[in-house]
Motif scaffolding. Structure first.
Motif, PDB file in Angstrom:
ATOM      1  N   GLY A  87       0.798  -1.216   0.000  1.00 15.91           N
ATOM      2  CA  GLY A  87       0.000   0.000   0.000  1.00 15.91           C
ATOM      3  C   GLY A  87       0.828   1.263   0.000  1.00 15.91           C
ATOM      4  O   GLY A  87       0.394   2.306   0.490  1.00 15.91           O
ATOM      5  N   PHE A  88       2.028   1.200  -0.565  1.00 16.84           N
ATOM      6  CA  PHE A  88       2.945   2.334  -0.590  1.00 16.84           C
ATOM      7  C   PHE A  88       2.823   3.075  -1.915  1.00 16.84           C
ATOM      8  O   PHE A  88       2.143   2.645  -2.843  1.00 16.84           O
ATOM      9  CB  PHE A  88       4.383   1.857  -0.384  1.00 16.84           C
ATOM     10  CG  PHE A  88       4.824   0.836  -1.408  1.00 16.84           C
ATOM     11  CD1 PHE A  88       5.472   1.205  -2.566  1.00 16.84           C
ATOM     12  CD2 PHE A  88       4.565  -0.527  -1.209  1.00 16.84           C
ATOM     13  CE1 PHE A  88       5.865   0.265  -3.522  1.00 16.84           C
ATOM     14  CE2 PHE A  88       4.949  -1.478  -2.147  1.00 16.84           C
ATOM     15  CZ  PHE A  88       5.596  -1.081  -3.310  1.00 16.84           C
ATOM     16  N   ALA A 136       7.395   5.607  -0.465  1.00 14.15           N
ATOM     17  CA  ALA A 136       6.957   6.269   0.761  1.00 14.15           C
ATOM     18  C   ALA A 136       5.737   5.575   1.344  1.00 14.15           C
ATOM     19  O   ALA A 136       4.835   5.146   0.625  1.00 14.15           O
ATOM     20  CB  ALA A 136       6.633   7.738   0.496  1.00 14.15           C
ATOM     21  N   GLY A 137       5.713   5.492   2.692  1.00 12.55           N
ATOM     22  CA  GLY A 137       4.546   5.011   3.417  1.00 12.55           C
ATOM     23  C   GLY A 137       4.239   3.556   3.185  1.00 12.55           C
ATOM     24  O   GLY A 137       5.115   2.739   2.858  1.00 12.55           O
ATOM     25  N   GLY A 138       2.968   3.191   3.371  1.00 13.96           N
ATOM     26  CA  GLY A 138       2.523   1.809   3.245  1.00 13.96           C
ATOM     27  C   GLY A 138       2.237   1.190   4.592  1.00 13.96           C
ATOM     28  O   GLY A 138       2.163   1.868   5.629  1.00 13.96           O
ATOM     29  N   LEU A 157       3.097   2.863   7.982  1.00  8.24           N
ATOM     30  CA  LEU A 157       4.488   3.306   7.948  1.00  8.24           C
ATOM     31  C   LEU A 157       4.607   4.776   7.569  1.00  8.24           C
ATOM     32  O   LEU A 157       3.891   5.272   6.702  1.00  8.24           O
ATOM     33  CB  LEU A 157       5.279   2.474   6.942  1.00  8.24           C
ATOM     34  CG  LEU A 157       5.314   0.956   7.166  1.00  8.24           C
ATOM     35  CD1 LEU A 157       6.059   0.277   6.026  1.00  8.24           C
ATOM     36  CD2 LEU A 157       5.972   0.641   8.512  1.00  8.24           C
ATOM     37  N   ALA A 158       5.567   5.448   8.214  1.00  9.83           N
ATOM     38  CA  ALA A 158       5.920   6.820   7.851  1.00  9.83           C
ATOM     39  C   ALA A 158       7.269   6.871   7.142  1.00  9.83           C
ATOM     40  O   ALA A 158       7.661   7.919   6.628  1.00  9.83           O
ATOM     41  CB  ALA A 158       5.959   7.708   9.096  1.00  9.83           C
ATOM     42  N   THR A 159       7.973   5.766   7.095  1.00  5.40           N
ATOM     43  CA  THR A 159       9.316   5.744   6.526  1.00  5.40           C
ATOM     44  C   THR A 159       9.279   5.877   5.012  1.00  5.40           C
ATOM     45  O   THR A 159       8.272   5.623   4.360  1.00  5.40           O
ATOM     46  CB  THR A 159      10.041   4.446   6.904  1.00  5.40           C
ATOM     47  OG1 THR A 159       9.258   3.334   6.445  1.00  5.40           O
ATOM     48  CG2 THR A 159      10.235   4.358   8.402  1.00  5.40           C
ATOM     49  N   ALA A 160      10.429   6.284   4.452  1.00  7.74           N
ATOM     50  CA  ALA A 160      10.582   6.415   3.007  1.00  7.74           C
ATOM     51  C   ALA A 160      12.001   6.022   2.637  1.00  7.74           C
ATOM     52  O   ALA A 160      12.924   6.095   3.464  1.00  7.74           O
ATOM     53  CB  ALA A 160      10.281   7.842   2.560  1.00  7.74           C
ATOM     54  N   ARG A 177       1.150   6.574   6.553  1.00 12.26           N
ATOM     55  CA  ARG A 177       0.132   6.697   5.507  1.00 12.26           C
ATOM     56  C   ARG A 177       0.083   5.413   4.686  1.00 12.26           C
ATOM     57  O   ARG A 177       1.119   4.842   4.364  1.00 12.26           O
ATOM     58  CB  ARG A 177       0.432   7.860   4.570  1.00 12.26           C
ATOM     59  CG  ARG A 177       0.436   9.234   5.217  1.00 12.26           C
ATOM     60  CD  ARG A 177       0.776  10.309   4.181  1.00 12.26           C
ATOM     61  NE  ARG A 177       0.926  11.620   4.784  1.00 12.26           N
ATOM     62  CZ  ARG A 177      -0.061  12.495   4.963  1.00 12.26           C
ATOM     63  NH1 ARG A 177      -1.280  12.160   4.591  1.00 12.26           N
ATOM     64  NH2 ARG A 177       0.169  13.664   5.518  1.00 12.26           N
ATOM     65  N   THR A 178      -1.131   5.017   4.318  1.00  9.70           N
ATOM     66  CA  THR A 178      -1.307   3.900   3.400  1.00  9.70           C
ATOM     67  C   THR A 178      -2.501   4.183   2.509  1.00  9.70           C
ATOM     68  O   THR A 178      -3.416   4.915   2.898  1.00  9.70           O
ATOM     69  CB  THR A 178      -1.514   2.578   4.164  1.00  9.70           C
ATOM     70  OG1 THR A 178      -1.583   1.506   3.223  1.00  9.70           O
ATOM     71  CG2 THR A 178      -2.786   2.598   4.985  1.00  9.70           C
ATOM     72  N   SER A 179      -2.482   3.640   1.297  1.00 15.44           N
ATOM     73  CA  SER A 179      -3.510   3.922   0.286  1.00 15.44           C
ATOM     74  C   SER A 179      -3.611   5.418   0.024  1.00 15.44           C
ATOM     75  O   SER A 179      -4.680   5.951  -0.255  1.00 15.44           O
ATOM     76  CB  SER A 179      -4.874   3.370   0.723  1.00 15.44           C
ATOM     77  OG  SER A 179      -4.822   1.976   0.866  1.00 15.44           O
ATOM     78  N   HIS A 180      -2.484   6.093   0.130  1.00 11.21           N
ATOM     79  CA  HIS A 180      -2.420   7.516  -0.171  1.00 11.21           C
ATOM     80  C   HIS A 180      -2.119   7.698  -1.661  1.00 11.21           C
ATOM     81  O   HIS A 180      -1.997   6.731  -2.401  1.00 11.21           O
ATOM     82  CB  HIS A 180      -1.337   8.193   0.677  1.00 11.21           C
ATOM     83  CG  HIS A 180       0.000   7.517   0.564  1.00 11.21           C
ATOM     84  ND1 HIS A 180       0.317   6.359   1.255  1.00 11.21           N
ATOM     85  CD2 HIS A 180       1.109   7.811  -0.163  1.00 11.21           C
ATOM     86  CE1 HIS A 180       1.550   5.978   0.950  1.00 11.21           C
ATOM     87  NE2 HIS A 180       2.046   6.851   0.090  1.00 11.21           N
ATOM     88  N   ALA A 181      -1.979   8.952  -2.079  1.00 15.47           N
ATOM     89  CA  ALA A 181      -1.620   9.260  -3.467  1.00 15.47           C
ATOM     90  C   ALA A 181      -0.356  10.109  -3.467  1.00 15.47           C
ATOM     91  O   ALA A 181      -0.154  10.945  -2.585  1.00 15.47           O
ATOM     92  CB  ALA A 181      -2.754  10.001  -4.170  1.00 15.47           C
TER      93      ALA A 181
END
Length: 530
Positions: free
Chosen positions: A354-355, A368-370, A377-380, A400-404
């Motif tokens: 989901g990143f 990023a994220g996932g 996760l906040a890591t990148a 963040r997950t399922s972000h854009a």
């Protein structure tokens, strides 16, 4: 899925008379909206330069509504009255109605009197460029049996038939205010002229529908500007779709294309340098679609399939596939479309699903994220194709997950939505590849937990649909990188999530399919016109 709340309608009302409000001796004007299937709703109108105007909100949408305006003098005596009948109200929209007030103790009708306007109806007071407004005039002549002629005119746009009482007007491509005028003439030349203003602004227009209902499909803009939509789930049976369709922006139509024998879950696509499209998903298999020949070709399999993959094209023409293997092991592979071979590359620092996967201007790739083992996760991290290695970079302010994620014109990367809290679903951050640092930018005006975003030709970013909690969204917003702020645009006709959002070469945005209200998978498509 939870149903969307009932969308109510609004009415913009103007009342006019042949004399000024002062000369008429009118102290107040009220308007009442009624119908057999709704309780009457009343509101007061305010004086304007040429009459009275106001809005009535909270109306049940539907057809057959009667709008009655009444004017009273300082003693509270009803002096003038007018009405419009068979008014239609659309959900979530604003219908414009003009009502003419007539004196109750009317003077004797003289021979050859001019026609009288009863009402002027318009389906919308605001419309997107190229959008349509339905129009209707209700008028009568005091002289029995006298025939009336109608003539619509406007400085821009076009009428379906400018000589009919009922017609439609198509807005021009340019934005701004347009005055629509109408002249009604009787058989001996007596006439009156009236009109109203329509605002042409950014918004959504309907376009051709797909053949299939699709959810979770892929959408890829081809080299010639058309859009390939493939895979996804079919409504009702929720079975995978093996076929594909292509949308032509020039005609607004869809055409079916060859079906594939391979339909993985969580499909990811990448447009190759030669115009073909690369597909992969869960498992070791992948395919390449040739839009010119309308053929699918199975590639060689990976040695081990990557779970929940995301893909992107590298500057050397190879495809980077990132995801994970079984037992939460991070993984990445390189596909060479010319040689049809798979090769190894560096292992990502962390397993994630989901990143977002975003190519940077310098050829590197940002992940990023996932989520990992149920944790957001906040890591990148950044992949360098020159060395085939991964390195940690600055972390997001929250998981963040399922972000854009969208790369901006200046090379920075905008990340929006995702997350499980309202704050995460509204917030946005910008990544600077030069410093490896994330910084907060303006928050979205609405909450988008599952979001779709794309960059328009202007460099601004369009976000449309998704969810706010369990509620499907029809709202859309535009982000301006120069000011770091968001503005609302008109709402889509249908609330949806799990759809696709694709920027077209002419600057418009195409929304396709997804899940609609009531859990139905959608075949509809809409166009955003900036």
């Amino acid at each position: 899925m939870a149903e969307a709340p009932l969308e109510l309608a609004r009415l913009s009302v103007a009342a006019r008379a042949e004399m000024s409000p002062t000369a008429l001796g009118i102290a107040r004007v009220t308007v009442t909206v009624s119908a057999v299937d709704m309780a009457p709703v009343s509101a007061a109108l305010s004086p304007t330069a040429d009459g009275w105007a106001g809005r009535v909100s909270g109306l049940a949408w539907g057809f057959g509504r009667t709008v009655q305006a009444q004017a009273f003098d300082v003693m509270g005596t009803l002096r003038y009255e007018g009405r419009a009948q068979d008014v239609g109200l659309i959900p979530g929209g604003v219908t414009a109605v003009t009502v003419v007030l007539h004196e109750l103790a009317a003077p004797p009708v003289f021979l050859n009197d001019a026609p009288l306007l009863d009402a002027l109806l318009a389906s919308a007071a605001e419309v997107a460029p190229g959008g349509s407004v339905s129009l209707e005039v209700q008028a009568h002549d005091p002289n029995p049996g006298d025939a009336l002629r109608y003539q619509w005119s406007a400085p821009s746009g076009r009428f379906a038939d400018a000589s009919q009482a009922r017609t439609s007007w198509t807005a021009p491509a340019s934005k701004g205010s347009v005055m629509l005028s109408l002249t009604v003439t009787d058989s001996v030349g007596a006439a009156f002229t009236t009109g109203f203003t329509v605002t042409v602004s950014e918004g959504w227009l309907p376009t051709g529908w797909m053949t299939e209902h699709r959810l979770g499909h892929t959408a890829t803009r081809l080299a010639d500007g058309r859009v390939l939509v493939a895979r996804g789930l079919l409504t009702g049976r929720e079975t995978p779709l093996f076929n594909a369709e292509i949308y032509d922006p020039a005609t607004g139509t869809w055409s079916m294309r060859a079906s594939s024998s391979y339909c993985p879950d969580h499909a990811s696509t990448t447009l190759l340098a030669d115009g073909r499209v690369f597909f992969t998903g869960l498992g070791p298999s992948a395919e390449v679609y040739d839009p010119v020949a309308d053929t699918w070709r199975r590639t060689r399999d990976m040695e081990e399939g990557i779970d929940l993959p995301e893909t992107t094209l590298l500057s050397d023409g190879k495809v980077l596939v990132v995801g994970g293997f079984s037992s939460y092991r991070p993984g990445a592979r390189l596909y060479d479309p010319i040689a049809d071979t798979w090769g190894p590359t560096g292992v990502p620092l962390q397993y994630r699903a989901g990143f977002s996967l975003t190519p940077l201007l310098d050829g590197r790739v940002l992940v990023a994220g996932g989520t990992s083992r149920g944790e957001s996760l906040a890591t990148a991290e950044v992949y360098d194709p020159a060395t085939g290695t991964w390195s940690a970079t600055g972390s997001l302010s929250m998981g963040r997950t399922s972000h854009a994620a969208v790369r901006l014109l200046d090379g920075r990367v905008l990340v929006v939505g995702g997350g499980e809290t309202e704050g995460a679903s509204r917030s946005a951050e910008v990544y600077d590849p030069a410093s490896g640092v994330w910084s907060a930018t303006g928050a979205m005006l609405g909450q988008h937990s599952i979001v779709r975003a794309t960059m328009l030709n202007s460099g601004q970013v369009l976000v449309a649909g998704g969810r706010e909690g369990n509620r499907l969204l029809a709202t859309a917003e535009v982000y301006d990188p120069a000011s770091g702020t968001w503005r609302m645009t008109g709402a889509m006709a249908e609330a949806r999530a799990g759809h696709s959002l694709t920027a077209l070469p002419d600057g418009r945005g195409l929304v396709v399919g997804g899940e609609g209200v009531g859990g139905k998978f959608l075949e509809s498509a809409e166009l955003y016109v900036p």
